[in-house]
Motif scaffolding. Sequence first.
Motif, short mmCIF file in Angstrom:
data_model
loop_
_atom_site.label_atom_id
_atom_site.label_comp_id
_atom_site.label_asym_id
_atom_site.label_seq_id
_atom_site.Cartn_x
_atom_site.Cartn_y
_atom_site.Cartn_z
N ASP A 169 37.98 46.59 40.69
CA ASP A 169 38.78 45.29 40.57
C ASP A 169 37.87 44.16 40.91
O ASP A 169 37.43 44.15 41.96
CB ASP A 169 39.87 45.59 41.43
CG ASP A 169 41.02 44.23 41.54
OD1 ASP A 169 40.42 43.25 41.22
OD2 ASP A 169 42.20 44.78 41.51
N SER A 173 41.69 43.99 38.11
CA SER A 173 41.45 44.85 37.31
C SER A 173 42.33 46.46 37.64
O SER A 173 42.45 47.29 37.02
CB SER A 173 40.08 45.42 36.65
OG SER A 173 39.51 44.30 36.14
N ILE A 174 42.45 46.36 38.83
CA ILE A 174 43.38 47.42 39.55
C ILE A 174 44.69 47.16 39.61
O ILE A 174 45.70 47.89 39.02
CB ILE A 174 42.97 47.83 40.89
CG1 ILE A 174 41.54 48.50 40.91
CG2 ILE A 174 43.84 48.83 41.69
CD1 ILE A 174 40.80 48.55 42.30
N LYS A 187 43.49 47.50 45.65
CA LYS A 187 42.15 47.05 45.94
C LYS A 187 41.89 46.87 47.55
O LYS A 187 42.63 46.02 48.22
CB LYS A 187 42.01 45.50 45.39
CG LYS A 187 40.47 45.06 45.32
CD LYS A 187 40.37 43.54 45.43
CE LYS A 187 40.57 42.67 46.46
NZ LYS A 187 39.64 43.14 47.81
N ASN A 370 39.86 38.68 45.19
CA ASN A 370 38.75 38.82 44.82
C ASN A 370 37.56 37.91 45.34
O ASN A 370 36.51 38.16 45.80
CB ASN A 370 38.68 38.87 43.25
CG ASN A 370 39.25 39.95 42.54
OD1 ASN A 370 40.41 39.77 42.12
ND2 ASN A 370 38.82 41.15 42.57
#
Length: 412
Positions: A169, A173-174, A187, A370
């Motif tokens: 991720d 992306s997870i 994540k 993130n």
Amino acid sequence: MANSPLAPLADRLRAVSGDLTRTVEKRLSDITERSASTHGFVSVDPELALRRARFLDSVPTDQRGRLHGLVLPIKDLMTVAGFPCSYGSVTRTEMPPETDLWAAQLLKAGIIIPGKTQTSEMGMTAYCEPVGMPAVANPLWPGRTPGGSSGGAAAAVALGLADVAHASDGGGSIRVPAAATGTVGVKPPHDSSGGSPTAQGFITRSVADAAFVFGVSPVRRSLRIGVLVEPLHGDGAVSPVMVSTVCTVADRLSDLGHRVHEVSRPYGERPFAAFADVLASRSIHIPGPASDIIEWLRERGSALSESRRAEAVADFDAVLQTILSAWDIDVLLSPTLAHDPPEIGHFSRLEPPENFAEQTRWTPWATLFNMTGGAAVNVPVAVAGRPPVGVQLGSVRASFGELLGVASQVHP
């Protein structure tokens, strides 16, 4: 599908630990009887998987790893010796000689790798249409994207082909594919300093399974939970069902003793502009011919001055302190997606700048964690008359165990 009741993963592993070969044969049969676009795998190696199962069956009980016998596919951005690695593009396929350290640690813990799951090219998009290979189908929404970049992992778990799948991720992306497929995506916390957005994690069928595979005990205590349904990034709108589901979850958590209140956007456009420039800067290092969206990111990154790159990293790193100052909360509750998954091809048909903007509109909350490095989890919530809706819980001050604890109150 993913929301059916399950025995704890530890119990399921104990139940099959005496005959892993038969268990793996059944999993391999379930995978290979489906088409490549359906099962979510880019490569499967029955011989390697069965050899591994026979070896693990021979390991004395007192020497077995914590994840002994867990059939766990690896996302096709991570190298595993013996398996081809395609990085989401048929033109990039190689046979790596070594196994990535992260996957090696999982092997040491006793997992069995049946194959590699499909990803978008270099993991750079929120949809999963690998170059020169079939787009991954969404088992929950036929004809629509399963999200990305861990779309293959999400599809495999949603179909029950794996209890747990490795995922990574760097911008959602997870959590994005988990939300698109009705699965749990975690994540973990990671060190994001220096403009480092990516963490390795898992997609599972329950929060309890995620806690087990991470080796973290969920902690349940009263937390301060902020609710944000306004888009944090981008200029899109939010579907009413996403808003109403978050409100339902907020009410449930309040009834359970959490202190829940709404919060407002803590910043303007600058942090996401920094994220976009950090992403573009990192894209410079992607070699070889590439799809239009990757080429656009590379060109954008190459055009940035050194001073702008440094400024973007500084702005990226400042986001954590910004939200700590703005929000007196432990956990942020938001939708994971702004609307239901669009059809396959929706994003890739657009010109790259609009493609990127449209992905941001679809996933306007994910990249926050993130940038801060905080743990974040998507959990599916049942909604009458339609597939489940994913909601995101992200750590602002809560520990990883506390985040999984509150997530387990939303989804077991």
